[in-house]
Every structure is written in C-alpha cells, then in structure tokens.
Design a protein around this motif. Structure first.
Motif, mmCIF file in Angstrom:
data_model
loop_
_atom_site.group_PDB
_atom_site.id
_atom_site.type_symbol
_atom_site.label_atom_id
_atom_site.label_comp_id
_atom_site.label_asym_id
_atom_site.label_seq_id
_atom_site.Cartn_x
_atom_site.Cartn_y
_atom_site.Cartn_z
ATOM 1 N N VAL A 8 40.256 -79.872 -80.274
ATOM 2 C CA VAL A 8 41.511 -80.063 -79.307
ATOM 3 C C VAL A 8 41.022 -80.712 -78.131
ATOM 4 N N VAL A 9 40.005 -80.346 -77.564
ATOM 5 C CA VAL A 9 39.682 -80.940 -76.333
ATOM 6 C C VAL A 9 39.094 -82.149 -76.431
ATOM 7 N N LEU A 10 38.504 -82.460 -77.505
ATOM 8 C CA LEU A 10 38.262 -84.118 -77.734
ATOM 9 C C LEU A 10 39.460 -84.957 -77.835
ATOM 10 N N VAL A 11 40.363 -84.359 -78.809
ATOM 11 C CA VAL A 11 41.762 -85.221 -78.690
ATOM 12 C C VAL A 11 42.364 -85.404 -77.433
ATOM 13 N N ALA A 12 42.576 -84.166 -76.523
ATOM 14 C CA ALA A 12 43.215 -84.251 -75.300
ATOM 15 C C ALA A 12 42.486 -85.555 -74.455
ATOM 16 N N LEU A 13 41.080 -85.185 -74.540
ATOM 17 C CA LEU A 13 40.460 -86.275 -73.738
ATOM 18 C C LEU A 13 40.649 -87.481 -74.021
ATOM 19 N N VAL A 14 40.673 -87.888 -75.365
ATOM 20 C CA VAL A 14 41.076 -89.300 -75.835
ATOM 21 C C VAL A 14 42.258 -89.697 -75.406
ATOM 22 N N ALA A 15 43.342 -88.837 -75.360
ATOM 23 C CA ALA A 15 44.832 -89.238 -75.211
ATOM 24 C C ALA A 15 44.907 -89.464 -73.666
ATOM 25 N N LEU A 16 44.142 -88.581 -72.764
ATOM 26 C CA LEU A 16 44.019 -88.731 -71.371
ATOM 27 C C LEU A 16 43.273 -90.240 -70.880
ATOM 28 N N ALA A 17 42.446 -90.632 -71.804
ATOM 29 C CA ALA A 17 41.594 -91.954 -71.607
ATOM 30 C C ALA A 17 42.634 -92.966 -72.159
ATOM 31 N N VAL A 18 43.697 -92.779 -72.927
ATOM 32 C CA VAL A 18 44.370 -93.740 -73.360
ATOM 33 C C VAL A 18 45.690 -93.931 -72.355
ATOM 34 N N TYR A 19 45.977 -92.696 -71.839
ATOM 35 C CA TYR A 19 46.929 -92.901 -70.645
ATOM 36 C C TYR A 19 46.509 -93.786 -69.544
#
Length: 120
Positions: A8-19
C-alpha cells in the motif's frame, strides 16, 4: 513488517510521484492537494515506522538492526522535507521535487523490506 502495508505504501508513493510529474508537465506549481496527498502518504509511513520499531524493540532479531532503523527514520523524513522544499517557493518544478522525494522514499521502503529478515 506487514507485507500488505508495504505494498500500500509503495503504491501510494508511486501515485504521488506520478502526480508530481503530471503537475510538472502541466506547468503548474504544487497546490494544497499536493500537500494533502503527501500528508496521507506520510501518515502511512508513520504507521509503518511505528509497527517496524515496535517489532524491532520488542525482540525481533535482525541481521542489520541499526541499518534497518536508519532506513526507517529516513523513510519518514524525506517526503516531508521534499514537500516543504517544493511548496516554499511555488514554481513549475515543485512537482518534480515532490516526485523525486516520493521515488527516494519508495527506494527506502523497498530497502526496508529487503532488510526485514527476522531470525536470520
């Protein structure tokens, strides 16, 4: 460490990076939603750090305990510093700063998972 929480943390971090990259491409400075998204990810990181610290200090033996604890602290500190730096003087590159901070934090979390070998 809880494997599902790491995912969950890794997915959230990747989503934030894409944002952050999208903000940069659209030539927009970081806004209040950037701070809120980073805050949500930091909350997840704090939860992960609390769980990891409790497990280590309650007796879980790790081959590299000090390295694990250093990565734990780094994983919590990098993203708030990057977000503060990105929003201090809003420019179009603030999104890139947030993206780099999120990627660096994701690497630290990935390394934490690699260091988590109880009983080895």
């Amino acid at each position: 460490m809880i494997g599902a929480l790491v995912v969950v943390v890794l997915v959230a971090l990747v989503a934030l990076a894409v944002y952050g990259v999208v903000l940069t491409v659209l030539n927009r400075p970081p806004d209040v939603w950037t701070k809120r998204a980073a805050g949500a990810v930091v909350a997840l990181l704090l939860l992960q750090a609390a769980i990891g610290a409790v497990q280590v200090f309650s007796g879980t033996a790790l081959p590299e305990t000090s390295t694990f604890l250093i990565y734990l602290v780094v994983s919590v500190c990098v993203l708030p510093i990057a977000t503060q730096f990105a929003t201090a003087e809003p420019t179009r590159w603030g999104g890139a700063v947030v993206a780099v901070g999120a990627i660096a934090t994701a690497v630290a979390v990935w390394r934490l998972q690699g260091l988590w070998v109880p009983g080895a």
